[in-house]
Write a protein that holds these residues in place. Structure first.
Motif, PDB file in Angstrom:
ATOM      1  N   SER A   1       0.854  -1.193   0.000  1.00 31.16           N
ATOM      2  CA  SER A   1       0.000   0.000   0.000  1.00 31.16           C
ATOM      3  C   SER A   1       0.885   1.235   0.000  1.00 31.16           C
ATOM      4  O   SER A   1       1.790   1.357   0.832  1.00 31.16           O
ATOM      5  N   THR A   2       0.648   2.132  -0.942  1.00 31.97           N
ATOM      6  CA  THR A   2       1.463   3.343  -1.060  1.00 31.97           C
ATOM      7  C   THR A   2       0.607   4.566  -0.749  1.00 31.97           C
ATOM      8  O   THR A   2      -0.517   4.688  -1.217  1.00 31.97           O
ATOM      9  N   VAL A   3       1.154   5.447   0.074  1.00 35.43           N
ATOM     10  CA  VAL A   3       0.457   6.678   0.425  1.00 35.43           C
ATOM     11  C   VAL A   3       1.478   7.811   0.445  1.00 35.43           C
ATOM     12  O   VAL A   3       2.638   7.614   0.822  1.00 35.43           O
ATOM     13  N   GLU A   4       1.053   8.983  -0.024  1.00 37.03           N
ATOM     14  CA  GLU A   4       1.932  10.156  -0.008  1.00 37.03           C
ATOM     15  C   GLU A   4       1.553  11.024   1.185  1.00 37.03           C
ATOM     16  O   GLU A   4       0.421  11.483   1.300  1.00 37.03           O
ATOM     17  N   ILE A   5       2.531  11.220   2.070  1.00 36.68           N
ATOM     18  CA  ILE A   5       2.310  12.002   3.286  1.00 36.68           C
ATOM     19  C   ILE A   5       3.094  13.301   3.156  1.00 36.68           C
ATOM     20  O   ILE A   5       4.254  13.305   2.744  1.00 36.68           O
ATOM     21  N   GLU A   6       2.450  14.409   3.511  1.00 38.28           N
ATOM     22  CA  GLU A   6       3.136  15.706   3.475  1.00 38.28           C
ATOM     23  C   GLU A   6       3.071  16.346   4.852  1.00 38.28           C
ATOM     24  O   GLU A   6       2.018  16.414   5.481  1.00 38.28           O
ATOM     25  N   GLU A   7       4.227  16.796   5.321  1.00 35.24           N
ATOM     26  CA  GLU A   7       4.311  17.433   6.633  1.00 35.24           C
ATOM     27  C   GLU A   7       5.267  18.620   6.534  1.00 35.24           C
ATOM     28  O   GLU A   7       6.443  18.460   6.206  1.00 35.24           O
ATOM     29  N   ARG A   8       4.749  19.830   6.770  1.00 30.54           N
ATOM     30  CA  ARG A   8       5.543  21.060   6.716  1.00 30.54           C
ATOM     31  C   ARG A   8       6.295  21.199   5.388  1.00 30.54           C
ATOM     32  O   ARG A   8       7.467  21.561   5.349  1.00 30.54           O
ATOM     33  N   GLY A   9       5.612  20.871   4.311  1.00 28.12           N
ATOM     34  CA  GLY A   9       6.189  21.031   2.982  1.00 28.12           C
ATOM     35  C   GLY A   9       7.080  19.898   2.520  1.00 28.12           C
ATOM     36  O   GLY A   9       7.556  19.909   1.386  1.00 28.12           O
ATOM     37  N   VAL A  10       7.325  18.922   3.376  1.00 31.13           N
ATOM     38  CA  VAL A  10       8.172  17.781   3.024  1.00 31.13           C
ATOM     39  C   VAL A  10       7.277  16.597   2.655  1.00 31.13           C
ATOM     40  O   VAL A  10       6.410  16.201   3.445  1.00 31.13           O
ATOM     41  N   LYS A  11       7.505  16.039   1.455  1.00 34.24           N
ATOM     42  CA  LYS A  11       6.678  14.931   0.976  1.00 34.24           C
ATOM     43  C   LYS A  11       7.398  13.603   1.163  1.00 34.24           C
ATOM     44  O   LYS A  11       8.588  13.486   0.872  1.00 34.24           O
ATOM     45  N   LEU A  12       6.658  12.624   1.644  1.00 36.46           N
ATOM     46  CA  LEU A  12       7.188  11.276   1.812  1.00 36.46           C
ATOM     47  C   LEU A  12       6.267  10.296   1.084  1.00 36.46           C
ATOM     48  O   LEU A  12       5.069  10.226   1.364  1.00 36.46           O
ATOM     49  N   ARG A  13       6.860   9.561   0.136  1.00 38.66           N
ATOM     50  CA  ARG A  13       6.111   8.504  -0.554  1.00 38.66           C
ATOM     51  C   ARG A  13       6.368   7.204   0.203  1.00 38.66           C
ATOM     52  O   ARG A  13       7.398   6.567   0.051  1.00 38.66           O
ATOM     53  N   LEU A  14       5.426   6.850   1.057  1.00 39.92           N
ATOM     54  CA  LEU A  14       5.578   5.690   1.936  1.00 39.92           C
ATOM     55  C   LEU A  14       4.869   4.475   1.345  1.00 39.92           C
ATOM     56  O   LEU A  14       3.699   4.536   1.001  1.00 39.92           O
ATOM     57  N   THR A  15       5.617   3.385   1.227  1.00 38.64           N
ATOM     58  CA  THR A  15       5.032   2.115   0.794  1.00 38.64           C
ATOM     59  C   THR A  15       5.154   1.126   1.939  1.00 38.64           C
ATOM     60  O   THR A  15       6.261   0.873   2.435  1.00 38.64           O
ATOM     61  N   VAL A  16       4.020   0.606   2.383  1.00 35.84           N
ATOM     62  CA  VAL A  16       4.005  -0.397   3.454  1.00 35.84           C
ATOM     63  C   VAL A  16       3.646  -1.747   2.836  1.00 35.84           C
ATOM     64  O   VAL A  16       2.598  -1.895   2.204  1.00 35.84           O
ATOM     65  N   VAL A  17       4.544  -2.701   2.990  1.00 35.32           N
ATOM     66  CA  VAL A  17       4.335  -4.047   2.447  1.00 35.32           C
ATOM     67  C   VAL A  17       3.894  -4.954   3.585  1.00 35.32           C
ATOM     68  O   VAL A  17       4.661  -5.230   4.504  1.00 35.32           O
ATOM     69  N   ASP A  18       2.659  -5.389   3.519  1.00 36.28           N
ATOM     70  CA  ASP A  18       2.109  -6.269   4.556  1.00 36.28           C
ATOM     71  C   ASP A  18       2.123  -7.709   4.058  1.00 36.28           C
ATOM     72  O   ASP A  18       2.114  -7.968   2.852  1.00 36.28           O
ATOM     73  N   THR A  19       2.125  -8.646   4.993  1.00 32.15           N
ATOM     74  CA  THR A  19       2.212 -10.072   4.643  1.00 32.15           C
ATOM     75  C   THR A  19       1.118 -10.866   5.354  1.00 32.15           C
ATOM     76  O   THR A  19       1.418 -11.716   6.198  1.00 32.15           O
ATOM     77  N   PRO A  20      -0.162 -10.598   5.049  1.00 32.31           N
ATOM     78  CA  PRO A  20      -1.236 -11.336   5.715  1.00 32.31           C
ATOM     79  C   PRO A  20      -1.158 -12.834   5.405  1.00 32.31           C
ATOM     80  O   PRO A  20      -0.855 -13.232   4.282  1.00 32.31           O
ATOM     81  N   GLY A  21      -1.404 -13.630   6.422  1.00 34.84           N
ATOM     82  CA  GLY A  21      -1.344 -15.089   6.261  1.00 34.84           C
ATOM     83  C   GLY A  21      -0.050 -15.689   6.766  1.00 34.84           C
ATOM     84  O   GLY A  21       0.069 -16.917   6.859  1.00 34.84           O
ATOM     85  N   PHE A  22       0.926 -14.842   7.140  1.00 36.07           N
ATOM     86  CA  PHE A  22       2.212 -15.357   7.622  1.00 36.07           C
ATOM     87  C   PHE A  22       2.024 -16.070   8.959  1.00 36.07           C
ATOM     88  O   PHE A  22       1.549 -15.495   9.929  1.00 36.07           O
ATOM     89  N   GLY A  23       2.405 -17.349   8.980  1.00 38.29           N
ATOM     90  CA  GLY A  23       2.347 -18.122  10.222  1.00 38.29           C
ATOM     91  C   GLY A  23       0.958 -18.534  10.648  1.00 38.29           C
ATOM     92  O   GLY A  23       0.781 -19.072  11.746  1.00 38.29           O
ATOM     93  N   ASP A  24      -0.074 -18.302   9.794  1.00 41.37           N
ATOM     94  CA  ASP A  24      -1.451 -18.602  10.199  1.00 41.37           C
ATOM     95  C   ASP A  24      -1.894 -20.012   9.828  1.00 41.37           C
ATOM     96  O   ASP A  24      -2.747 -20.594  10.494  1.00 41.37           O
ATOM     97  N   SER A  25      -1.332 -20.554   8.742  1.00 38.96           N
ATOM     98  CA  SER A  25      -1.768 -21.883   8.305  1.00 38.96           C
ATOM     99  C   SER A  25      -1.142 -22.962   9.173  1.00 38.96           C
ATOM    100  O   SER A  25      -0.194 -22.717   9.932  1.00 38.96           O
ATOM    101  N   ILE A  26      -1.659 -24.182   9.053  1.00 39.40           N
ATOM    102  CA  ILE A  26      -1.147 -25.305   9.855  1.00 39.40           C
ATOM    103  C   ILE A  26       0.311 -25.570   9.490  1.00 39.40           C
ATOM    104  O   ILE A  26       1.159 -25.774  10.352  1.00 39.40           O
ATOM    105  N   SER A  27       0.605 -25.574   8.197  1.00 41.44           N
ATOM    106  CA  SER A  27       1.986 -25.755   7.741  1.00 41.44           C
ATOM    107  C   SER A  27       2.571 -24.385   7.403  1.00 41.44           C
ATOM    108  O   SER A  27       2.077 -23.693   6.527  1.00 41.44           O
ATOM    109  N   SER A  28       3.623 -24.022   8.127  1.00 46.70           N
ATOM    110  CA  SER A  28       4.227 -22.709   7.921  1.00 46.70           C
ATOM    111  C   SER A  28       5.505 -22.778   7.093  1.00 46.70           C
ATOM    112  O   SER A  28       6.258 -21.812   7.018  1.00 46.70           O
ATOM    113  N   GLN A  29       5.753 -23.920   6.466  1.00 50.31           N
ATOM    114  CA  GLN A  29       7.010 -24.099   5.738  1.00 50.31           C
ATOM    115  C   GLN A  29       7.093 -23.226   4.490  1.00 50.31           C
ATOM    116  O   GLN A  29       8.169 -22.797   4.102  1.00 50.31           O
TER     117      GLN A  29
END
Length: 354
Positions: A88-116
């Protein structure tokens, strides 16, 4: 100052600096203006089991809602669930400074019976971003390269697991040479301060025993401010960061704070005495440049060298020399060395005869 010459107004150039002052001390200001105009890019990956407050923490850190329409799977769906990679990418601006933040999430990690099979998709994603950057860097248009390489990974450890689980160790051991790992104790309000200290010590001991290299904050220079040195020392001592996330505003002593309300009181997210949320955010913001540099200079260069080695090229771009050529070079060096030794012997003999 303006002067008139034959009806034409001539504007004199005014030297902005004092005599004897060249002006290159203003170069950092030029870099600052250029950087602010261009903006900044940062990619953060969050990995850990479901229910450890990953999404809430990210929303709390950047004061934004990155997951407005997220579907939370029930227990039956988790049984056969595989790891997904959601960026998910979002552009955040604070006091004139822009940050293009990308957050990479990993849903499902360690949730299944076999985690191999839950580690490989994450490793593939990291390598794909390095590969894409390498191709862009080798292309014709290198001016506007989009940097989606993972600069930092928050790895969430369960507060109720009595330390690292085998999956935690296996994951960190496989990716620690690819990304900067920052261990985080999620939902630390489940533990007392004494329990948090014990768990932190145990997690660090397990990391050392497994030979895992987590991200280490750089040491301060001698000319750094004393307050910054003290802050850096406290951040180092806080690893792994015990955090609590919340986007809910609660009134405490006539002041609205973000926190969690319990029958026994309020856990304030931004209170350093309650959790390490502020320390984690400070670490991320004050060392964001260092995280990017370590990613580029260490992890990416390792990937690039490995890629070039497989294609039969050296990291400098030249074709690898054959065994015959290497032997010839060594033989030439030996002949040259022998000649120099003979010349040295003759010079010594001449000096002794005199």
């Amino acid at each position: 100052m303006n002067k008139k010459h034959a009806g034409t107004v001539v504007v004199e150039f005014v030297n902005p600096e004092t005599p004897g002052y060249v002006g290159f001390a203003n170069l950092p200001n030029q870099v600052h203006r250029k950087s602010v105009k261009r903006g900044f890019e940062f990619t953060l990956m969050v990995v850990g089991e479901s229910g450890l407050g990953k999404s809430t923490l990210i929303n709390s850190l950047f004061l934004t809602d990155l997951y407005p329409e997220r579907h939370i799977p029930d227990a039956s769906e988790k049984i056969g669930q595989t790891v997904k990679i959601e960026a998910s990418t979002v552009e955040i601006e604070e006091r004139g400074v822009k940050l293009r933040l990308t957050v990479v999430d990993t849903p499902g990690f360690g949730d299944s019976i076999s985690s191999q099979n839950c580690i490989e998709p994450i490793m593939d994603y990291i390598d794909q971003q390095y590969e894409r950057y390498l191709q862009d860097e080798s292309g014709l248009n290198r001016r506007h390269i989009l940097d989606n390489r993972v600069h930092c990974c928050f790895y969430f450890v369960s507060p109720s697991g009595h330390g690292l689980k085998p999956l935690d160790i296996e994951f960190m051991r496989k990716v620690h040479h690819k990304i900067n790992i920052v261990p985080v104790l999620g939902k630390s309000d489940m533990l007392t301060m004494t329990e948090i200290k014990k768990l932190k010590r145990k997690v660090l001991d397990q990391i050392d025993e497994a030979g895992i290299q987590i991200y280490r904050l750089p040491d301060c220079d001698d000319d750094e401010d004393e307050d910054f040195k003290q802050q850096n020392k406290q951040l180092k001592e806080a690893i792994p960061f015990a955090v609590v996330g919340s986007t809910q505003l609660i009134e405490v002593r006539g002041k609205k704070v973000r926190g969690r309300l319990y029958p026994w009181g309020v856990v304030e997210v931004e209170n350093p005495e309650h959790c390490d949320f502020i320390k984690l955010r400070t670490m991320l913001i004050t060392h964001m440049q260092d995280l990017q540099e370590v990613t580029h200079d260490l992890h990416y260069e390792n990937f690039r060298a490995e890629k070039l080695a497989k294609s039969g090229k050296t990291p400098t771009g030249g074709v690898r020399a054959s065994t015959v050529e290497k032997d010839k070079l060594l033989a030439d060096k030996e002949v040259e060395l022998k000649k120099m030794q003979e010349m040295l012997s003759k010079m010594q003999a001449q000096m002794q005869s005199k």
